[in-house]
Write a protein that holds these residues in place. Structure first.
Motif, PDB file in Angstrom:
ATOM      1  N   PRO A 178       0.834  -1.217   0.000  1.00  0.00           N
ATOM      2  CA  PRO A 178       0.000   0.000   0.000  1.00  0.00           C
ATOM      3  C   PRO A 178       0.864   1.261   0.000  1.00  0.00           C
ATOM      4  O   PRO A 178       1.483   1.597   1.009  1.00  0.00           O
ATOM      5  N   LEU A 179       0.901   1.945  -1.127  1.00  0.00           N
ATOM      6  CA  LEU A 179       1.794   3.094  -1.274  1.00  0.00           C
ATOM      7  C   LEU A 179       1.384   4.239  -0.351  1.00  0.00           C
ATOM      8  O   LEU A 179       2.238   4.896   0.257  1.00  0.00           O
ATOM      9  N   ASP A 180       0.088   4.473  -0.231  1.00  0.00           N
ATOM     10  CA  ASP A 180      -0.359   5.559   0.641  1.00  0.00           C
ATOM     11  C   ASP A 180       0.021   5.291   2.094  1.00  0.00           C
ATOM     12  O   ASP A 180       0.481   6.182   2.805  1.00  0.00           O
ATOM     13  N   GLY A 181      -0.135   4.038   2.531  1.00  0.00           N
ATOM     14  CA  GLY A 181       0.211   3.694   3.899  1.00  0.00           C
ATOM     15  C   GLY A 181       1.689   3.858   4.193  1.00  0.00           C
ATOM     16  O   GLY A 181       2.071   4.255   5.305  1.00  0.00           O
ATOM     17  N   LYS A 182       2.517   3.580   3.209  1.00  0.00           N
ATOM     18  CA  LYS A 182       3.960   3.725   3.403  1.00  0.00           C
ATOM     19  C   LYS A 182       4.330   5.191   3.614  1.00  0.00           C
ATOM     20  O   LYS A 182       5.117   5.517   4.515  1.00  0.00           O
ATOM     21  N   TRP A 239       4.024  11.665   6.187  1.00  0.00           N
ATOM     22  CA  TRP A 239       3.509  12.513   5.124  1.00  0.00           C
ATOM     23  C   TRP A 239       1.980  12.583   5.180  1.00  0.00           C
ATOM     24  O   TRP A 239       1.318  11.630   5.592  1.00  0.00           O
ATOM     25  N   HIS A 240       1.450  13.718   4.720  1.00  0.00           N
ATOM     26  CA  HIS A 240       0.028  13.804   4.417  1.00  0.00           C
ATOM     27  C   HIS A 240      -0.161  13.289   2.990  1.00  0.00           C
ATOM     28  O   HIS A 240       0.598  13.665   2.095  1.00  0.00           O
ATOM     29  N   VAL A 241      -1.149  12.436   2.779  1.00  0.00           N
ATOM     30  CA  VAL A 241      -1.330  11.796   1.480  1.00  0.00           C
ATOM     31  C   VAL A 241      -2.712  12.119   0.907  1.00  0.00           C
ATOM     32  O   VAL A 241      -3.720  12.049   1.616  1.00  0.00           O
ATOM     33  N   GLU A 242      -2.728  12.488  -0.357  1.00  0.00           N
ATOM     34  CA  GLU A 242      -3.972  12.647  -1.122  1.00  0.00           C
ATOM     35  C   GLU A 242      -3.905  11.710  -2.318  1.00  0.00           C
ATOM     36  O   GLU A 242      -2.869  11.632  -2.986  1.00  0.00           O
ATOM     37  N   ILE A 243      -4.982  10.987  -2.580  1.00  0.00           N
ATOM     38  CA  ILE A 243      -5.070  10.099  -3.736  1.00  0.00           C
ATOM     39  C   ILE A 243      -6.088  10.694  -4.700  1.00  0.00           C
ATOM     40  O   ILE A 243      -7.240  10.944  -4.313  1.00  0.00           O
ATOM     41  N   VAL A 244      -5.668  10.945  -5.939  1.00  0.00           N
ATOM     42  CA  VAL A 244      -6.543  11.600  -6.912  1.00  0.00           C
ATOM     43  C   VAL A 244      -6.481  10.879  -8.249  1.00  0.00           C
ATOM     44  O   VAL A 244      -5.558  10.107  -8.527  1.00  0.00           O
ATOM     45  N   ASP A 245      -7.472  11.150  -9.083  1.00  0.00           N
ATOM     46  CA  ASP A 245      -7.439  10.756 -10.488  1.00  0.00           C
ATOM     47  C   ASP A 245      -6.437  11.674 -11.175  1.00  0.00           C
ATOM     48  O   ASP A 245      -6.636  12.888 -11.251  1.00  0.00           O
ATOM     49  N   GLY A 246      -5.358  11.113 -11.656  1.00  0.00           N
ATOM     50  CA  GLY A 246      -4.288  11.912 -12.228  1.00  0.00           C
ATOM     51  C   GLY A 246      -4.591  12.529 -13.568  1.00  0.00           C
ATOM     52  O   GLY A 246      -3.720  13.195 -14.148  1.00  0.00           O
ATOM     53  N   HIS A 247      -5.820  12.331 -14.073  1.00  0.00           N
ATOM     54  CA  HIS A 247      -6.242  12.983 -15.316  1.00  0.00           C
ATOM     55  C   HIS A 247      -7.416  13.923 -15.082  1.00  0.00           C
ATOM     56  O   HIS A 247      -7.973  14.479 -16.039  1.00  0.00           O
ATOM     57  N   ARG A 306       0.155  22.813   7.911  1.00  0.00           N
ATOM     58  CA  ARG A 306      -0.106  21.385   7.738  1.00  0.00           C
ATOM     59  C   ARG A 306       0.872  20.560   8.569  1.00  0.00           C
ATOM     60  O   ARG A 306       0.525  19.482   9.064  1.00  0.00           O
ATOM     61  N   GLY A 307       2.100  21.037   8.672  1.00  0.00           N
ATOM     62  CA  GLY A 307       3.084  20.369   9.510  1.00  0.00           C
ATOM     63  C   GLY A 307       3.634  19.082   8.950  1.00  0.00           C
ATOM     64  O   GLY A 307       4.347  18.354   9.640  1.00  0.00           O
ATOM     65  N   LYS A 308       3.342  18.789   7.686  1.00  0.00           N
ATOM     66  CA  LYS A 308       3.822  17.570   7.041  1.00  0.00           C
ATOM     67  C   LYS A 308       4.085  17.851   5.563  1.00  0.00           C
ATOM     68  O   LYS A 308       3.427  18.715   4.965  1.00  0.00           O
ATOM     69  N   PRO A 309       5.013  17.111   4.953  1.00  0.00           N
ATOM     70  CA  PRO A 309       5.110  17.153   3.494  1.00  0.00           C
ATOM     71  C   PRO A 309       3.878  16.495   2.885  1.00  0.00           C
ATOM     72  O   PRO A 309       3.188  15.712   3.552  1.00  0.00           O
ATOM     73  N   LEU A 310       3.601  16.817   1.646  1.00  0.00           N
ATOM     74  CA  LEU A 310       2.422  16.301   0.960  1.00  0.00           C
ATOM     75  C   LEU A 310       2.822  15.334  -0.139  1.00  0.00           C
ATOM     76  O   LEU A 310       3.678  15.648  -0.972  1.00  0.00           O
ATOM     77  N   CYS A 311       2.204  14.168  -0.168  1.00  0.00           N
ATOM     78  CA  CYS A 311       2.351  13.215  -1.266  1.00  0.00           C
ATOM     79  C   CYS A 311       1.013  13.100  -1.986  1.00  0.00           C
ATOM     80  O   CYS A 311       0.008  12.718  -1.370  1.00  0.00           O
TER      81      CYS A 311
END
Length: 281
Positions: A204-208, A214-222, A238-243
């Motif tokens: 799980p990439l988001d979990g890693k 990190w703060h993680v957002e999952i989006v439709d890349g198109h 935010r206090g975290k980098p964003l992925c």
């Protein structure tokens, strides 16, 4: 081409502009690959929407002053996808469109991998995978130390995340709470020759990334609106980098290219070129 402009201030609703630029970038990048009979069109097309969103909706820069101290920094760690990067820089006004006609020709400034010594707007030379995120990390740390307002963005391919240097950088970014750093993962699930999960599973990439702080957002890349919302969100506090994990399709927009590993570095023949141009409207 009517797209070159100084993009320091963006329109209130940049999504129509982003969509227009992304289509032009696909058409122009595919012509570059066809003319040169070299390139990486599959990866260009999965990354183009994110890159168009950055340049025409998010990043603060001045193409007339490429070294402007207050500019946002964008690192194209996925350095082989130069069709996507060069068309964005051209449309943003960094150089004339005639440069694109020289793509990969002898003595051209537009090599197969970007070179900041030749191309205005290129922040660092990339190509060896796994280098871009550590470079972006250093830039973001410098900004944190000096209190600079600029943000640092870096785009990687998903197969590239099999390089350990990325995870060392991710760990450090999380530790230092680099809220000024954003990583975009072009998650097309294909690398040269095979799927990422067949080669070396990333899920799980988001979990890693969350585990690394990190703060993680999952989006439709198109989805240009979703990309714009995620990438333009304020970072202060935010206090975290964003992925941003951008779920994408390799070769997006051309039917015979989509989800085909062979188009990682495939080049079109005349019939395929004509078919693609009819589909890219």
């Amino acid at each position: 081409m009517a797209h070159s402009s100084n993009v320091i201030a963006h329109p209130n609703d940049p999504v129509p502009v982003i969509r227009d630029r992304a289509l032009w970038m696909r058409r122009r990048a595919f012509k570059m690959v066809y003319d040169a009979q070299l390139g990486h069109p599959g990866g260009d097309f999965s990354a183009i929407d994110a890159i168009a969103t950055l340049y025409f909706g998010v990043l603060h820069y001045d193409p007339k002053q490429p070294e402007l101290p207050g500019r946002d920094r964008f690192i194209m760690s996925k350095g082989h996808a130069t069709g996507a990067l060069y068309t964005a820089l051209c449309a943003a006004g960094y150089f004339e469109e005639s440069w694109l006609d020289t793509y990969m020709q002898p003595q051209s400034k537009l090599n197969g991998h970007p070179n900041r010594n030749y191309v205005p707007g290129v922040e660092t030379n990339t190509g060896p995978l796994g280098h871009g995120v550590p470079v972006a990390l250093g830039i973001a740390i410098a900004g944190q130390i000096t209190g600079a307002n600029h943000r640092t963005y870096v785009l990687t391919g998903d197969g590239e995340l099999q390089e350990g240097s990325n995870w060392e950088a991710a760990m450090t970014a999380g530790h230092r709470k680099l809220e000024n750093m954003t990583l975009i993962v072009d998650r097309n699930r294909l690398q040269q020759g095979a799927g990422t999960e067949e080669t070396n599973s990333l899920d799980p990439l988001d979990g890693k990334f969350r585990a690394f702080g990190w703060h993680v957002e999952i989006v439709d890349g198109h989805d240009h609106e979703a990309l714009f919302t995620a990438l333009s969100a304020p970072c202060k506090g935010r206090g975290k980098p964003l992925c941003v994990i951008a779920n994408t399709v390799k070769g997006k927009g051309v039917s015979f290219m989509e989800n085909q590993a062979s188009w990682h570095h495939g080049v079109p023949n005349a019939e395929q070129f004509d078919t693609a141009m009819k589909e890219l409207v």
